[in-house]
Write an enzyme that holds these catalytic residues in place. Structure first.
Site, mmCIF file in Angstrom:
data_model
loop_
_atom_site.group_PDB
_atom_site.id
_atom_site.type_symbol
_atom_site.label_atom_id
_atom_site.label_comp_id
_atom_site.label_asym_id
_atom_site.label_seq_id
_atom_site.Cartn_x
_atom_site.Cartn_y
_atom_site.Cartn_z
ATOM 1 N N CYS A 1 -25.285 -3.198 1.788
ATOM 2 C CA CYS A 1 -24.576 -1.931 2.057
ATOM 3 C C CYS A 1 -25.585 -0.910 2.577
ATOM 4 O O CYS A 1 -26.542 -0.561 1.886
ATOM 5 C CB CYS A 1 -23.896 -1.412 0.791
ATOM 6 S SG CYS A 1 -23.157 0.222 1.061
ATOM 7 N N CYS B 1 -25.059 -13.173 -7.338
ATOM 8 C CA CYS B 1 -25.257 -13.093 -5.886
ATOM 9 C C CYS B 1 -25.810 -11.737 -5.398
ATOM 10 O O CYS B 1 -26.943 -11.630 -4.963
ATOM 11 C CB CYS B 1 -23.932 -13.432 -5.208
ATOM 12 S SG CYS B 1 -23.882 -13.059 -3.477
ATOM 13 N N ASP C 1 0.822 -1.198 0.000
ATOM 14 C CA ASP C 1 0.000 0.000 0.000
ATOM 15 C C ASP C 1 0.864 1.258 0.000
ATOM 16 O O ASP C 1 0.398 2.337 0.346
ATOM 17 C CB ASP C 1 -0.900 -0.006 1.262
ATOM 18 C CG ASP C 1 -2.194 0.755 1.024
ATOM 19 O OD1 ASP C 1 -2.533 0.978 -0.138
ATOM 20 O OD2 ASP C 1 -2.829 1.145 2.016
#
Ligand code: SF4
Ligand code: SF4
Length: 286
Positions: free
Chosen positions: A176, A169, A112
């Site tokens: 959310c 799916c 990262d």
């Protein structure tokens, strides 16, 4: 697996394909990245990792399991123990040194820390596929993993890419709570609770609420059926910090914490958050 990685894969270092570039460019053009201006920078490097290491020919992608059983106190599971940047830099640093010693060439470790598309390369190298929830999913093991890469100037036979997908799916899209995820896998990051709790400075938008999140969000990850039987991590550094948990518990209940903010968050990813933003996320007036 080397240095405790759960899965490792190899890919040729080369330019990123046009479709992946255009998805990222559209996300930026639509201003879905909120205030994360770093996502706009280094476009050339993001699209060609060979610019990160002169002569790079191979990308090693490694996935490390962080899944320890613990209570959810509003902190994303990956962030409850030692900061994964510290853990992976150590482990991948040793792996990179071993590669150089055994096979020659030069390496560069990325955790990262450089604009490299980590999930893209993990998919290319067969480690897993990118879910609609934007997490990398390892078939049979789920997505409670953090990723790191080693760029290497040596040549190695690449693994086959992982060609699986989510199919129909859409559980993560349904679950959310702020409708940040779309069925095509795009994410309005400016609404996402992970972004709002970690990256967003200033006041929170009125229309989302934080749904109990304090640092990061696991809701779409927890919704994913691939995570129903996620294996446990053997990496002790990722075990949840009891000091952090009790510090947050005290703040939540209006009690005086027994340690300072600095001591409670030491070596965890929460050091990225100034105290006033942590208090904001907890709904405590500073
Ligand atoms: S991390 Fe949370 S807010 Fe963000 S897309 Fe997933 S469920 Fe939605
Ligand atoms: S919840 Fe379903 S659609 Fe979402 S990432 Fe998991 S498998 Fe894919």
């Amino acid at each position: 697996m080397a240095e405790g990685a759960y899965a490792v894969g190899l890919a040729h270092a080369e330019a990123v394909d046009a479709e992946a570039i255009s998805i990222h460019d559209r996300w930026i053009a639509d201003r879905r990245h909120g205030s994360m201006e770093f996502a706009e920078r280094y476009r050339d490097i993001r699209n060609d990792p060979r610019l990160l290491l002169d002569g790079a020919r191979t990308i090693v992608s490694a996935a490390f399991n962080y899944h320890h059983v613990s209570a959810d106190y509003g902190v994303a599971e990956y962030a409850r123990g030692t900061d994964y940047h510290i853990v992976l830099r150590d482990r991948l640093g040793r792996a990179a040194a071993a590669i150089e010693a055994a096979l020659g060439g030069t390496t560069r470790v990325c955790v990262d820390s450089a604009p490299i598309r980590e999930r893209y390369w993990a998919q290319k190298s067969g480690v897993g596929f990118i879910g609609i929830n934007n997490h990398l999913i390892i078939p049979g093991a789920g997505s409670r993993f953090v990723l790191g890469e080693i760029l290497w100037t040596g040549e190695a036979r690449p693994d086959e890419p992982c060609l699986l997908s989510c199919g129909k799916c859409m559980e993560c899209v349904k679950r959310c709570p702020v409708a940040a995820l779309r069925p095509d896998g795009s994410c309005d990051t400016s609404r996402c609770l992970s972004y709002l709790t970690i990256e967003h400075r200033g006041d929170l938008p009125d229309d989302t609420g934080l749904h109990g999140r304090v640092f990061g969000c696991d809701i779409c990850l927890n919704a994913c059926p691939h995570n129903a039987a996620a294996p446990l991590s053997g990496i002790e550094e990722f075990a949840p910090s009891p000091t952090l948990a009790s510090y947050l518990d005290a703040l939540r209940h209006g009690a005086a914490p027994s340690v300072s903010f600095r001591a409670a968050t030491r070596s965890t990813a929460l050091t990225r958050l100034p105290l006033h933003r942590l208090l904001r996320n907890l709904g405590i007036k500073g």
